[in-house]
Structures are given as structure tokens and as C-alpha cells.
Write a protein that holds these residues in place. Structure first.
Motif, PDB file in Angstrom:
ATOM      1  N   GLU A 126      10.305   2.715  -4.019  1.00 10.76           N
ATOM      2  CA  GLU A 126       9.238   3.111  -4.941  1.00 10.76           C
ATOM      3  C   GLU A 126       8.483   1.861  -5.342  1.00 10.76           C
ATOM      4  OE1 GLU A 126      10.547   5.579  -8.289  1.00 10.76           O
ATOM      5  OE2 GLU A 126      12.429   5.923  -7.218  1.00 10.76           O
ATOM      6  N   HIS A 127       7.150   1.913  -5.323  1.00 10.68           N
ATOM      7  CA  HIS A 127       6.330   0.790  -5.762  1.00 10.68           C
ATOM      8  C   HIS A 127       4.926   1.295  -6.057  1.00 10.68           C
ATOM      9  CE1 HIS A 127       4.784   0.634  -1.587  1.00 10.68           C
ATOM     10  NE2 HIS A 127       6.051   0.871  -1.266  1.00 10.68           N
ATOM     11  N   GLU A 128       4.138   0.474  -6.718  1.00 15.26           N
ATOM     12  CA  GLU A 128       2.774   0.862  -7.065  1.00 15.26           C
ATOM     13  C   GLU A 128       1.922   1.019  -5.820  1.00 15.26           C
ATOM     14  OE1 GLU A 128       1.450   1.675 -10.072  1.00 15.26           O
ATOM     15  OE2 GLU A 128       3.520   1.488 -10.770  1.00 15.26           O
ATOM     16  N   VAL A 144       9.580  11.861   1.395  1.00 11.82           N
ATOM     17  CA  VAL A 144       8.760  11.517   0.232  1.00 11.82           C
ATOM     18  C   VAL A 144       9.085  12.512  -0.873  1.00 11.82           C
ATOM     19  CG1 VAL A 144       6.428  11.241  -0.684  1.00 11.82           C
ATOM     20  CG2 VAL A 144       6.892  10.636   1.696  1.00 11.82           C
ATOM     21  N   ASN A 145       9.599  11.984  -1.972  1.00 10.87           N
ATOM     22  CA  ASN A 145       9.893  12.803  -3.144  1.00 10.87           C
ATOM     23  C   ASN A 145      10.781  14.000  -2.805  1.00 10.87           C
ATOM     24  OD1 ASN A 145       9.639  12.975  -5.941  1.00 10.87           O
ATOM     25  ND2 ASN A 145       7.933  14.425  -5.798  1.00 10.87           N
ATOM     26  N   ARG A 162       4.519   5.443  -5.495  1.00 16.20           N
ATOM     27  CA  ARG A 162       5.437   5.518  -6.636  1.00 16.20           C
ATOM     28  C   ARG A 162       6.461   6.622  -6.444  1.00 16.20           C
ATOM     29  NH1 ARG A 162       0.876   5.838 -11.133  1.00 16.20           N
ATOM     30  NH2 ARG A 162       0.202   7.251  -9.509  1.00 16.20           N
ATOM     31  N   LEU A 163       6.196   7.552  -5.503  1.00 16.12           N
ATOM     32  CA  LEU A 163       7.163   8.599  -5.192  1.00 16.12           C
ATOM     33  C   LEU A 163       8.275   7.991  -4.336  1.00 16.12           C
ATOM     34  CD1 LEU A 163       4.671  11.446  -4.230  1.00 16.12           C
ATOM     35  CD2 LEU A 163       5.919  11.173  -6.394  1.00 16.12           C
ATOM     36  N   PRO A 164       9.543   8.350  -4.594  1.00 11.64           N
ATOM     37  CA  PRO A 164      10.637   7.787  -3.796  1.00 11.64           C
ATOM     38  C   PRO A 164      10.456   8.152  -2.320  1.00 11.64           C
ATOM     39  CG  PRO A 164      11.469   9.331  -5.475  1.00 11.64           C
ATOM     40  CD  PRO A 164       9.995   9.301  -5.599  1.00 11.64           C
ATOM     41  N   PRO A 184      -2.132  -4.390  -1.922  1.00  9.26           N
ATOM     42  CA  PRO A 184      -1.104  -4.998  -1.088  1.00  9.26           C
ATOM     43  C   PRO A 184      -0.103  -5.733  -1.958  1.00  9.26           C
ATOM     44  CG  PRO A 184      -3.033  -6.371  -1.101  1.00  9.26           C
ATOM     45  CD  PRO A 184      -3.361  -5.163  -1.917  1.00  9.26           C
ATOM     46  N   GLY A 185       0.600  -4.987  -2.845  1.00 13.49           N
ATOM     47  CA  GLY A 185       1.401  -5.699  -3.817  1.00 13.49           C
ATOM     48  C   GLY A 185       2.776  -5.155  -4.072  1.00 13.49           C
ATOM     49  N   PHE A 186       3.673  -6.068  -4.556  1.00 15.43           N
ATOM     50  CA  PHE A 186       4.941  -5.629  -5.109  1.00 15.43           C
ATOM     51  C   PHE A 186       4.604  -4.847  -6.357  1.00 15.43           C
ATOM     52  CE2 PHE A 186       6.824  -9.509  -3.041  1.00 15.43           C
ATOM     53  CZ  PHE A 186       7.628  -8.808  -2.175  1.00 15.43           C
ATOM     54  N   SER A 187       5.566  -4.109  -6.882  1.00 16.54           N
ATOM     55  CA  SER A 187       5.299  -3.300  -8.061  1.00 16.54           C
ATOM     56  C   SER A 187       4.882  -4.144  -9.251  1.00 16.54           C
ATOM     57  CB  SER A 187       6.530  -2.466  -8.417  1.00 16.54           C
ATOM     58  OG  SER A 187       7.628  -3.309  -8.635  1.00 16.54           O
TER      59      SER A 187
END
Length: 196
Positions: A126-128, A144-145, A162-164, A184-187
Motif C-alpha cells: 500500500e502506498h500513495e 487489489v483490495n 492505497r488499496l492493498p 513517483p514516490g514512497f508513501s
């Protein structure tokens, strides 16, 4: 990672750790890994998994993009040859990032290869952000979810990161995907490989 991409993972990690005044022990404690893990990575004796590298970089904190870009981002250009893509995989999964050294990159485009049996891990990710991709060859099971689907060449996906989620190659052939994610980022705001 070093052998395939020519990138000195161990040297870069050591450089960043020392620049922050951290001992191997302190970095290991912050990252939730063993001291020997940090030592072996810095000696290039082991190639860290993407998830291990993410944990360690989160503890610095340094983005995956900044880690592989080094201190000298390249000037923007429009075209990249296959050998110019930066390998950020773990030695089993291959994730080749387009324009890794491009300053202010607003998205990640990744050429992914999953050998038979490859898996992003039992722990759901999960991440942004958002991510999507197209399966180019083979097949991949994506969860997904709580909903799972097997996608084959030509099939695609797009979801809120953000969904598992989890990626597994249950087939007998390599699966190839071209994916993108944004930001393109870590959470916590750094750069991340989209599923790790």
C-alpha cells in the motif's frame, strides 16, 4: 543489482549513511533490519530485495529515485536505449526504470519482468498514488483490495495504490509488464518502485 545495472548499490548506501552521520548499527535499527544486512549490502556481498532496500532508504530517508540517480541528475532527454534504463529490481524480479536520473520526474515508467513463481510478497503493498500497466507477455495474478484477477498479454490494470495489492506470476512463462505510477514516490513523498 550492481552486476546487471553497473550501479554500486553498496557504495551508494555507505555514502548516504556516512553523509547522515549514522553507524551501520543505527541505520539497521531505524530500518528494522540486522546489522549484518547493512554490512553485507555495503560490501556488495548480497543484493538487497526491493522491499529491504525500501525499508533501509525510508530510514535514511532517501527516495529510490534519488538513490539510483546519485548526485548528478542527467539533463532531460526524450529517448532512452534499453541499456540506459536503471535496474531497481532485486535480482529475481527485474524492474527497469525509465529516466531514473531525470530531475523533477513526475511519474515512473517501469519495464517489469516476473519469472515463473515470482511474487511481490505475502504482505500486501500500500502506498500513495495511482498505478497502471499493460501486460506485454505471459500472465500475472494481481490482487487489489481482496479481488484477484489473472491478466494476460494485452490486458491492463489501473488502481488507487492505497488499496492493498500484490502481483504474482503463477504461470509457467515469464511475465512482462510496462507500468506507470504517479506520483513517483514512497508513501512519505520519495520516489518508489510502484509495487514495493
Amino acid at each position: 543489482m550492481q552486476a546487471e545495472s553497473g550501479f554500486d548499490v553498496g557504495g551508494r548506501l555507505r555514502q548516504l549513511r556516512l553523509a547522515r552521520g549514522l553507524s551501520q548499527r543505527e541505520l539497521a535499527k531505524r530500518a528494522g533490519v540486522t546489522n549484518s544486512t547493512i554490512s553485507l549490502i555495503e560490501q556488495n556481498s548480497v543484493s538487497p530485495s526491493v522491499s529491504s532496500l525500501k525499508k533501509i532508504l525510508d530510514a535514511l530517508p532517501v527516495s529510490i529515485s534519488a538513490f539510483f540517480a546519485g548526485d548528478e541528475p542527467s539533463a532531460p532527454k526524450a529517448f532512452y536505449r534499453a541499456e540506459e534504463l536503471t535496474e531497481i529490481g532485486d535480482g529475481r524480479l527485474s524492474f527497469r526504470l525509465v529516466a531514473a536520473r531525470r530531475p523533477e520526474r513526475g511519474m515512473s515508467i517501469i519495464h517489469e519482468r516476473y519469472p515463473p513463481g515470482a511474487d511481490t510478497g505475502e504482505e500486501m503493498l500500500e502506498h500513495e498514488g495511482e498505478e497502471g500497466g499493460v501486460v506485454v507477455a505471459g500472465e500475472i495474478e494481481i490482487t487489489v483490495n481482496g479481488e484477484s484477477e489473472v491478466l494476460r498479454a494485452g490486458d491492463a490494470y489501473y488502481f488507487d495504490s492505497r488499496l492493498p495489492h500484490r502481483f504474482r506470476n503463477l504461470g509457467e512463462a515469464e511475465c512482462v509488464i510496462v507500468s506507470a505510477n504517479t506520483p513517483p514516490g514512497f508513501s512519505d513523498g520519495g520516489q518508489e518502485l510502484h509495487h514495493v
